[in-house]
Design a protein around this motif. Structure first.
Motif, short mmCIF file in Angstrom:
data_model
loop_
_atom_site.label_atom_id
_atom_site.label_comp_id
_atom_site.label_asym_id
_atom_site.label_seq_id
_atom_site.Cartn_x
_atom_site.Cartn_y
_atom_site.Cartn_z
N VAL B 189 -50.76 31.03 -9.25
CA VAL B 189 -50.59 32.59 -9.71
C VAL B 189 -51.93 33.18 -9.76
O VAL B 189 -52.85 32.54 -10.54
CB VAL B 189 -49.78 32.91 -11.21
N LEU B 190 -52.21 34.38 -9.05
CA LEU B 190 -53.39 35.02 -9.12
C LEU B 190 -53.19 36.49 -9.33
O LEU B 190 -52.29 37.07 -8.43
CB LEU B 190 -54.35 34.84 -7.87
N MET B 191 -53.39 36.96 -10.80
CA MET B 191 -53.16 38.35 -10.95
C MET B 191 -54.44 39.08 -10.94
O MET B 191 -55.58 38.70 -11.17
CB MET B 191 -52.71 38.33 -12.50
N ILE B 192 -54.35 40.31 -10.18
CA ILE B 192 -55.26 41.04 -9.63
C ILE B 192 -55.69 42.11 -10.72
O ILE B 192 -56.52 43.22 -10.29
CB ILE B 192 -55.59 41.42 -8.07
N PRO B 199 -58.23 45.90 -0.43
CA PRO B 199 -59.39 45.05 -0.02
C PRO B 199 -59.40 43.86 -1.11
O PRO B 199 -59.46 42.57 -0.73
CB PRO B 199 -60.53 45.92 -0.35
N LYS B 200 -58.89 44.09 -2.69
CA LYS B 200 -58.66 43.02 -3.42
C LYS B 200 -57.40 42.29 -3.20
O LYS B 200 -57.71 40.85 -3.25
CB LYS B 200 -58.67 43.61 -5.02
N ALA B 202 -56.47 41.62 -0.35
CA ALA B 202 -56.68 40.69 0.94
C ALA B 202 -57.86 39.62 0.45
O ALA B 202 -57.65 38.30 0.80
CB ALA B 202 -57.73 41.60 1.98
N ALA B 203 -58.73 39.94 -0.38
CA ALA B 203 -59.81 38.71 -0.81
C ALA B 203 -59.12 37.84 -1.78
O ALA B 203 -59.25 36.75 -1.51
CB ALA B 203 -60.69 39.41 -1.63
N ALA B 204 -58.15 38.27 -2.50
CA ALA B 204 -57.23 37.25 -3.51
C ALA B 204 -56.29 36.60 -2.45
O ALA B 204 -56.34 35.17 -2.67
CB ALA B 204 -56.29 38.17 -4.42
N GLU B 206 -57.20 35.51 0.40
CA GLU B 206 -58.08 34.56 1.16
C GLU B 206 -58.35 33.45 0.11
O GLU B 206 -58.49 32.22 0.43
CB GLU B 206 -59.20 35.12 1.56
N THR B 207 -58.44 33.77 -1.22
CA THR B 207 -58.74 32.76 -2.18
C THR B 207 -57.71 31.89 -2.63
O THR B 207 -57.87 30.59 -2.32
CB THR B 207 -59.10 33.74 -3.43
N LEU B 208 -56.43 32.33 -2.58
CA LEU B 208 -55.31 31.58 -2.69
C LEU B 208 -55.07 30.56 -1.57
O LEU B 208 -54.83 29.23 -1.50
CB LEU B 208 -54.04 32.26 -2.81
N ASN B 210 -57.63 29.46 0.44
CA ASN B 210 -58.56 28.52 0.23
C ASN B 210 -58.30 27.44 -0.69
O ASN B 210 -58.91 26.48 -0.69
CB ASN B 210 -60.12 29.08 0.28
N LEU B 211 -57.70 27.69 -1.94
CA LEU B 211 -57.20 27.03 -2.79
C LEU B 211 -56.12 25.96 -2.29
O LEU B 211 -55.55 25.15 -3.24
CB LEU B 211 -56.96 27.43 -4.26
N ILE B 228 -53.55 39.30 6.10
CA ILE B 228 -54.59 38.09 6.02
C ILE B 228 -53.82 37.04 6.58
O ILE B 228 -54.33 36.12 7.22
CB ILE B 228 -54.95 38.05 4.75
#
Lengths: 307, 359
Positions: B189-192, B199-200, B202-204, B206-208, B210-211, B228
């Motif tokens: 889970v990633l809460m922004i 943009p955030k 999108a970056a989030a 990409e982060t998920l 990558n993980l 993305i």
């Protein structure tokens, strides 16, 4: 951590840093000429929709970038007429430009919601752009390289060219520049238009590269970060470049920390970091007694020649 | 129909001022219904869906009512003057369409006892404040089922906004459903801290990815994450509306929020004078939560498993929140055979086992 992981993280950082670097470079030149334009967010949005719209019609992202630059510059010229010709308050006019840009971009974007274009990604052959390691160098949108080239170009322009010297003179002491025969107004028009074009290109990075679509308010406050960045950098291009990537790394760190399950710092802390760092940088510069050495002396003041 | 909108050149200016500017010349006999929206109606997600509901209301009862809406109202004290202004313009019914308007709604409702308020996704009510919500988690159960079947790594990403009950329920429903298909599935889970920040988002995403996530579902409002995923050749789901136009390959299906019937019901209740403060929580069976058609990429067995969940919710035979349910630390929170009631769900603040989150 595998190389793949690090490369992907770096690519995310580049994506976060590039738009604020572009808009920040433009604003730096504007401020060097003695004008404070707080309308970066609005100009970025106008650039975002202009670039997207032109790409939709021409199927050519290069024209799209030109459209974004033109859109941003046009929006900035409204500001320029008000502050240069009519001597309106720069802070208020800049804020008005942000409000105006937000609104006009929504209006322009009405018929573009729900459409997509091809993302403006690397122009290098896939052998390089999608290579496991070489993509670290070749895997970006042309706008990323453009931003990187603009850093030394802007430095060179400001430091080593006659035009750059005049621009700085206008920003440091407009009356003197005027009295020896330079047109303060013309120089500032050019600087503001350049700033608008760069903000526009920064804006289209969102609508054409990261997420090739149009959404209202899609820049989500990045224009304000670009403004903070110029102050953070102490009006120096090299430091602006470093600052853009520093802010980009901070934003990515927040996401990586949270997604990896770390919760040692509240997320509001991360969100405030770019602004907090700007304040800290300012205090640091002041404490060394060199405050104002870089801030253009005429920043934000109207040009009122006595004759 | 009157639209007060900040989509015009003035967008971003004080909404209250604008609402006042556009107030004259209403037909006096029509009942006014107000809406405040969190995002732009062009977000193609949450606010877009609420606006569709408003449009349905207008087309059904347009001869008796007119609607006024204000977009981009922040979830802070600035919502209060906007609400006051709508009430002063004569709105008899006002829908406040985001969780963060809860206390502001109650505050303004106390000042205007004759105006009825409806707060979306909240839990505080008053004589003139009703609450309404959708059982989005039923839809999330369908998505989780598809995700559990289709993920190769078994690591799923969940891009969220804030840790509020609605999102927690979504995460848990998604995770439990995925684990029914793949017991080893985990959900990152990633809460922004935003509902709308392309943009955030999108970056989030990409982060998920990558993980290690090979499928990401979103509980924020823009189609950015899907774009993305499209670029990476991975899969995800639409949120609030069918977002397949933004990501034809990545978009497997979506949860569509259908608010129209509820808005029509409540406006009718105002017209007939039968309105009372209620707590409505409709779901799939009421047609308020609808699953978009599956894309061609959804495998046959994933579609079959998802259809079973869907059918279970339609006939009431299935509830994903049936014990045993363990929390993140492995403690049994719901005993085998027990079913969590809506009251428990409305305040759920813990994640189930297999969810990895920052807090």
């Amino acid at each position: 951590m595998s190389p793949d992981f690090i490369i992907a993280a770096i690519i995310t950082v580049v994506g976060l840093s590039t738009p604020i670097l572009l808009a920040g470079l433009g604003e730096l030149v504007v401020e060097k000429s003695g004008v404070l334009n707080l309308g970066v967010e609005g100009m970025m949005l106008v650039g975002a929709i202009s670039g997207f719209a032109v790409t939709v019609y021409t199927f050519n992202p290069w024209f799209g970038v030109l459209g974004a630059a033109a859109g941003g510059a046009l929006a900035s010229l409204i500001f320029a007429v008000l502050v240069l010709q009519l001597n309106s308050n720069q802070v208020a006019t800049g804020l008005a430009l942000t409000i105006f840009g937000t609104g006009i971009s929504s209006l322009m974007g009405l018929s573009f919601t729900g459409r997509i274009v091809m993302p403006f990604t690397s122009v290098f052959p896939d052998v390089l752009a999608k290579h496991d390691y070489l993509r670290l160098i070749f895997g970006y949108s042309p706008l990323v390289y453009f931003a990187l080239i603009m850093v030394p170009l802007t430095t060179w322009f400001l430091k080593s060219t006659r035009a750059g010297l005049i621009l700085r003179a206008v920003g440091e002491n407009d009356l003197s520049a005027h009295s020896i025969g330079y047109s303060v107004i013309k120089v500032r028009y050019a600087a503001i238009a350049f700033g608008g074009a760069m903000a526009g290109i920064g804006g289209c990075y969102f609508s054409m590269v990261i997420t090739p679509m149009w959404a209202e308010k899609m820049t989500a406050g990045r224009g304000w970060i670009a403004l903070a960045l110029v102050v953070f950098a102490g009006w120096r291009t090299g430091r602006l470049f470093a600052g853009a990537y520093f802010f980009g790394i901070l934003m990515a760190l927040e996401l990586y920390a949270k997604a990896s399950g770390f919760s040692f710092l509240p997320s509001q802390f991360w969100a405030a970091m770019p602004y907090a760092m700007t304040v800290i940088a300012l205090s640091f510069i002041s404490s060394r007694g060199t405050a104002g050495a870089n801030a253009p002396a005429c920043l934000g003041k109207p040009f009122l020649p006595s004759t | 129909m009157t639209m007060i909108s900040r989509r015009t050149l003035f967008k971003g200016a004080g909404a209250a001022t604008l609402a006042t500017l556009a107030s004259p010349a209403f037909a006096e006999d029509k009942v006014k219904v107000g809406f405040i929206f969190l995002g732009p109606i062009g977000d193609y997600g949450w606010t877009w869906a609420h606006n569709k509901g408003r449009e349905a209301l207008v087309s059904e009862l347009g001869d008796k009512i007119e609607t006024i809406y204000v977009e981009n109202v922040a979830e802070d004290a600035s919502a209060i003057p906007v609400l006051r202004d709508l009430a002063q313009q004569g709105c008899k019914l006002i829908f406040t369409t985001s969780f963060g308007y809860m206390d502001q709604t109650l505050e303004v409702a106390a000042e205007f006892p004759d105006v009825k308020f409806e707060h979306c996704t909240g839990y505080k009510r008053a004589d003139n404040v009703a609450t309404y919500n959708s059982r989005f988690h039923e839809g999330r159960a369908v998505l989780g089922t598809i995700a559990g079947k289709m993920s190769k790594t078994g690591v799923l990403g969940y891009l969220g906004s804030f840790k509020i009950p609605e999102v927690v329920l979504g995460v848990n429903s998604f995770a439990l459903s995925a684990q029914k298909q793949n017991p080893a599935a985990i959900v990152k889970v990633l809460m922004i801290d935003s509902w709308f920040d392309p943009p955030k988002e999108a970056a989030a995403t990409e982060t998920l990815i990558n993980l290690g996530c090979d499928l990401v579902t979103t509980h924020t409002d823009s189609p950015a994450p899907l774009q993305i995923l499209e670029q990476k050749g991975l899969f995800g789901f639409g949120q609030g509306a069918d977002m397949s136009a933004f990501a034809p390959n990545a978009h497997l299906t979506a949860i569509e929020d259908i608010w129209g019937p509820y808005y029509i019901d409540r406006a009718k209740a105002i017209l007939e004078g039968t309105w009372t403060s209620t707590d409505t929580w409709d779901g799939m069976v009421d047609g308020e939560v609808v699953i978009s058609p599956y894309s061609a990429a959804v495998t046959a067995d994933a579609a079959a498993a998802a259809d079973i969940v869907k059918a279970g919710y339609m006939d009431g035979s299935f509830n994903i929140f049936t014990g045993p349910i363990y929390d993140q630390d492995g403690v049994e929170r719901v005993k085998a055979g027990e079913v969590m009631g809506l009251g428990d769900l409305a305040v759920m603040d813990w994640f189930v086992k297999g969810v990895e989150s920052a807090a």
